[in-house]
Design a protein around this motif. Structure first.
Motif, PDB file in Angstrom:
ATOM      1  N   ALA A  31       0.911  -1.148   0.108  1.00 27.25           N
ATOM      2  CA  ALA A  31      -0.033   0.073   0.088  1.00 27.25           C
ATOM      3  C   ALA A  31       0.738   1.333  -0.049  1.00 27.25           C
ATOM      4  CB  ALA A  31      -0.876   0.092   1.408  1.00 27.25           C
ATOM      5  N   ASP A  32       1.740   1.063   0.843  1.00 27.74           N
ATOM      6  CA  ASP A  32       2.892   2.308   0.797  1.00 27.74           C
ATOM      7  C   ASP A  32       3.544   2.679  -0.678  1.00 27.74           C
ATOM      8  OD1 ASP A  32       2.148   2.845   3.543  1.00 27.74           O
ATOM      9  OD2 ASP A  32       4.191   1.893   4.171  1.00 27.74           O
ATOM     10  N   ALA A  33       3.880   1.499  -1.261  1.00 24.11           N
ATOM     11  CA  ALA A  33       4.668   1.819  -2.472  1.00 24.11           C
ATOM     12  C   ALA A  33       3.756   2.068  -3.736  1.00 24.11           C
ATOM     13  CB  ALA A  33       5.151   0.477  -2.803  1.00 24.11           C
ATOM     14  N   ALA A  34       2.470   1.447  -3.538  1.00 29.90           N
ATOM     15  CA  ALA A  34       1.335   2.141  -4.449  1.00 29.90           C
ATOM     16  C   ALA A  34       1.049   3.543  -4.481  1.00 29.90           C
ATOM     17  CB  ALA A  34       0.202   0.877  -4.368  1.00 29.90           C
ATOM     18  N   GLN A  35       0.842   4.010  -2.979  1.00 25.46           N
ATOM     19  CA  GLN A  35       0.729   5.319  -2.891  1.00 25.46           C
ATOM     20  C   GLN A  35       1.837   6.088  -3.460  1.00 25.46           C
ATOM     21  OE1 GLN A  35      -2.039   6.646  -1.466  1.00 25.46           O
ATOM     22  NE2 GLN A  35      -1.183   8.681  -1.957  1.00 25.46           N
ATOM     23  N   GLU A  36       3.313   5.862  -3.231  1.00 24.79           N
ATOM     24  CA  GLU A  36       4.393   6.543  -3.775  1.00 24.79           C
ATOM     25  C   GLU A  36       3.992   6.703  -5.465  1.00 24.79           C
ATOM     26  OE1 GLU A  36       8.283   5.899  -2.693  1.00 24.79           O
ATOM     27  OE2 GLU A  36       7.628   5.051  -0.618  1.00 24.79           O
ATOM     28  N   VAL A  37       3.799   5.587  -6.078  1.00 22.63           N
ATOM     29  CA  VAL A  37       3.642   5.392  -7.397  1.00 22.63           C
ATOM     30  C   VAL A  37       2.593   6.211  -7.851  1.00 22.63           C
ATOM     31  CG1 VAL A  37       2.896   4.014  -9.364  1.00 22.63           C
ATOM     32  CG2 VAL A  37       4.788   3.013  -7.656  1.00 22.63           C
ATOM     33  N   ARG A  38       1.372   6.304  -7.056  1.00 25.55           N
ATOM     34  CA  ARG A  38       0.179   7.221  -7.335  1.00 25.55           C
ATOM     35  C   ARG A  38       0.634   8.506  -7.406  1.00 25.55           C
ATOM     36  NH1 ARG A  38      -4.019  10.041  -5.829  1.00 25.55           N
ATOM     37  NH2 ARG A  38      -6.085   9.561  -6.617  1.00 25.55           N
ATOM     38  N   ASP A  39       1.309   8.834  -6.401  1.00 27.75           N
ATOM     39  CA  ASP A  39       1.626  10.350  -6.310  1.00 27.75           C
ATOM     40  C   ASP A  39       2.562  10.833  -7.452  1.00 27.75           C
ATOM     41  OD1 ASP A  39       0.249  10.479  -3.828  1.00 27.75           O
ATOM     42  OD2 ASP A  39       2.191  10.167  -2.749  1.00 27.75           O
ATOM     43  N   LYS A  40       3.489   9.931  -8.030  1.00 27.77           N
ATOM     44  CA  LYS A  40       4.018  10.332  -9.024  1.00 27.77           C
ATOM     45  C   LYS A  40       3.431  10.311 -10.506  1.00 27.77           C
ATOM     46  CE  LYS A  40       8.488   8.055  -7.488  1.00 27.77           C
ATOM     47  NZ  LYS A  40       9.711   6.788  -7.696  1.00 27.77           N
ATOM     48  N   LEU A  41       2.073   9.487 -10.569  1.00 25.92           N
ATOM     49  CA  LEU A  41       1.400   9.671 -11.643  1.00 25.92           C
ATOM     50  C   LEU A  41       0.645  10.830 -11.547  1.00 25.92           C
ATOM     51  CD1 LEU A  41       0.161   5.755 -11.820  1.00 25.92           C
ATOM     52  CD2 LEU A  41       1.170   7.013 -13.669  1.00 25.92           C
ATOM     53  N   VAL A  42       0.166  11.269 -10.254  1.00 26.16           N
ATOM     54  CA  VAL A  42      -0.531  12.408 -10.345  1.00 26.16           C
ATOM     55  C   VAL A  42       0.372  13.785 -10.770  1.00 26.16           C
ATOM     56  CG1 VAL A  42      -1.448  13.969  -8.479  1.00 26.16           C
ATOM     57  CG2 VAL A  42      -2.127  11.763  -8.628  1.00 26.16           C
ATOM     58  N   GLN A  43       1.471  13.635 -10.428  1.00 27.70           N
ATOM     59  CA  GLN A  43       2.533  14.657 -10.683  1.00 27.70           C
ATOM     60  C   GLN A  43       2.579  14.923 -12.237  1.00 27.70           C
ATOM     61  OE1 GLN A  43       3.795  17.231  -8.877  1.00 27.70           O
ATOM     62  NE2 GLN A  43       2.878  16.548  -6.899  1.00 27.70           N
ATOM     63  N   ALA A  44       2.752  13.750 -12.904  1.00 29.40           N
ATOM     64  CA  ALA A  44       3.047  13.654 -14.322  1.00 29.40           C
ATOM     65  C   ALA A  44       1.804  13.926 -14.881  1.00 29.40           C
ATOM     66  CB  ALA A  44       3.330  12.370 -14.630  1.00 29.40           C
ATOM     67  N   ALA A  45       0.495  13.564 -14.328  1.00 28.09           N
ATOM     68  CA  ALA A  45      -0.779  13.908 -15.191  1.00 28.09           C
ATOM     69  C   ALA A  45      -1.028  15.470 -14.901  1.00 28.09           C
ATOM     70  CB  ALA A  45      -1.714  13.037 -14.413  1.00 28.09           C
ATOM     71  N   ALA A  46      -0.873  15.885 -13.810  1.00 25.80           N
ATOM     72  CA  ALA A  46      -0.985  17.381 -13.518  1.00 25.80           C
ATOM     73  C   ALA A  46      -0.254  18.208 -14.622  1.00 25.80           C
ATOM     74  CB  ALA A  46      -0.746  17.833 -12.254  1.00 25.80           C
ATOM     75  N   ALA A  47       0.895  17.681 -14.818  1.00 24.42           N
ATOM     76  CA  ALA A  47       1.875  18.651 -15.748  1.00 24.42           C
ATOM     77  C   ALA A  47       1.247  18.327 -17.331  1.00 24.42           C
ATOM     78  CB  ALA A  47       3.260  17.976 -15.859  1.00 24.42           C
ATOM     79  N   LEU A  48       0.846  17.015 -17.613  1.00 27.19           N
ATOM     80  CA  LEU A  48      -0.108  16.833 -19.021  1.00 27.19           C
ATOM     81  C   LEU A  48      -1.020  17.668 -19.047  1.00 27.19           C
ATOM     82  CD1 LEU A  48       0.088  15.174 -21.588  1.00 27.19           C
ATOM     83  CD2 LEU A  48      -0.964  13.460 -20.466  1.00 27.19           C
ATOM     84  N   LEU A  49      -2.079  17.692 -18.004  1.00 28.73           N
ATOM     85  CA  LEU A  49      -3.349  18.146 -17.979  1.00 28.73           C
ATOM     86  C   LEU A  49      -3.234  19.724 -17.806  1.00 28.73           C
ATOM     87  CD1 LEU A  49      -5.310  15.532 -16.737  1.00 28.73           C
ATOM     88  CD2 LEU A  49      -5.187  15.968 -19.001  1.00 28.73           C
ATOM     89  N   GLU A  50      -2.001  20.108 -17.334  1.00 30.65           N
ATOM     90  CA  GLU A  50      -1.951  21.453 -17.118  1.00 30.65           C
ATOM     91  C   GLU A  50      -2.880  22.065 -15.968  1.00 30.65           C
ATOM     92  OE1 GLU A  50      -2.400  24.006 -20.693  1.00 30.65           O
ATOM     93  OE2 GLU A  50      -0.421  23.442 -21.261  1.00 30.65           O
ATOM     94  N   ALA A  51      -2.818  21.253 -14.819  1.00 36.23           N
ATOM     95  CA  ALA A  51      -3.764  21.167 -13.752  1.00 36.23           C
ATOM     96  C   ALA A  51      -2.810  21.090 -12.258  1.00 36.23           C
ATOM     97  CB  ALA A  51      -4.981  20.488 -13.811  1.00 36.23           C
ATOM     98  N   ALA A  52      -3.285  21.755 -11.181  1.00 35.47           N
ATOM     99  CA  ALA A  52      -2.876  21.704  -9.952  1.00 35.47           C
ATOM    100  C   ALA A  52      -2.891  19.994  -9.526  1.00 35.47           C
ATOM    101  CB  ALA A  52      -3.483  22.225  -8.816  1.00 35.47           C
ATOM    102  N   PRO A  53      -1.795  19.608  -9.074  1.00 34.50           N
ATOM    103  CA  PRO A  53      -1.774  18.070  -8.453  1.00 34.50           C
ATOM    104  C   PRO A  53      -2.981  17.803  -7.731  1.00 34.50           C
ATOM    105  CG  PRO A  53       0.489  18.842  -8.440  1.00 34.50           C
ATOM    106  CD  PRO A  53      -0.366  19.967  -8.891  1.00 34.50           C
ATOM    107  N   ALA A  54      -3.452  18.738  -6.804  1.00 32.95           N
ATOM    108  CA  ALA A  54      -4.515  18.532  -5.898  1.00 32.95           C
ATOM    109  C   ALA A  54      -5.924  18.365  -6.525  1.00 32.95           C
ATOM    110  CB  ALA A  54      -4.706  19.799  -4.938  1.00 32.95           C
TER     111      ALA A  54
END
Length: 267
Positions: A31-54
């Motif tokens: 669960a901890d590792a999956a959360q870290e990967v999810r956080d990285k995906l959110v950061q990348a998606a935020a850059a792609l979609l030009e939105a805030a990570p939150a």
């Protein structure tokens, strides 16, 4: 996901899977590792979609900006956009992996109540299990099928300790029950229907809310079965203080109580 078991060289640190800690340590590490990967995906998606990570949501393999479902793109697109090309760098570092070791500060034991219904043949000393009920709390039930199997397997092991299994030695210390010809174990014929009641009280000591499960099924059967036998033999006032409760041992207890009763009547 690839699961590698039994290879201590594959992990940086570990002390074993004993003490009902496999799901608690491994599950929360995942669960901890999956959360870290999810956080990285959110950061990348935020850059792609030009939105805030939150404002980024991940759901059913898609990423989108909260309140704008039409902006959704597959996770594969996010990863693809993070891979640099000769023309330009990626929207984020393409590092979508993580390692985690979840430290559990203390034990997270399960708790359970066992009820056994038995039938005792006072002529042969044979005990037949009619029904068995387990109400247990292993915290959050992650996989109901595995939990059922763990509890049922534990009860089977406990039934063995209650009625069948015994290490017998002679006067020279030689083991006399060293094979399945002499060491009795219960089979499907001896096991009764087992009813399981799940009581989920999540543990506050880890993110998944899981507790250990191994002991919940195995520890209580000898006590529950011994108490049920005593209740069935209440007219004889039999007290069971050792296991396994074999037919010969039970007959000896019944005869001893009969002898005491007969002596009292003569006196």
């Amino acid at each position: 996901m690839t699961v590698i078991g039994g290879d201590t060289a594959a992990v940086p640190f570990g002390v074993g899977t004993f003490a009902s800690r496999s799901a608690v340590t491994a599950g929360n590490s995942i669960a901890d590792a999956a959360q870290e990967v999810r956080d990285k995906l959110v950061q990348a998606a935020a850059a792609l979609l030009e939105a805030a990570p939150a404002d980024v949501e991940i759901e059913e393999g898609r990423v989108f900006v909260r309140g704008a479902p039409t902006s959704a793109v597959p996770l594969a697109r996010v990863i693809q956009a993070s891979i640099p090309t000769f023309a330009k760098p990626g929207v984020a570092t393409p590092d979508f992996e993580a390692s985690a070791y979840h430290h559990v500060p203390t034990v997270t034991y399960a708790s359970a109540v066992h009820v056994a219904q038995v039938e005792v043949d006072i002529g042969t000393g044979h005990v037949r299990l009619l029904k068995y009920v387990v109400a247990h709390d292993c915290g959050k039930v992650i996989n109901p099928l595995i939990v059922e199997g763990q509890v049922h397997g534990g009860v089977a092991q406990g039934v063995g300790g209650a009625l069948f299994e015994e290490m017998v030695y002679d006067e020279q210390g030689q083991l006399l029950t060293g094979s399945l010809m002499d060491y009795l174990i219960p089979t499907a014929v001896e096991l009764p229907p087992i009813e399981t009641v799940h009581l989920e009280c999540p543990s506050p000591r880890n993110p998944l809310g899981a507790k250990g499960l191994g002991e919940g099924g195995a520890i209580s059967p000898p006590a529950a079965i011994a108490n049920a036998i005593e209740d069935a033999l209440q007219p004889f006032d039999v007290r069971i203080t050792s296991t396994p409760v074999s037919p010969a041992r039970l007959l000896a207890l019944i005869e001893a109580r009969r002898a005491i009763g007969a002596a009292g009547e003569e006196g």
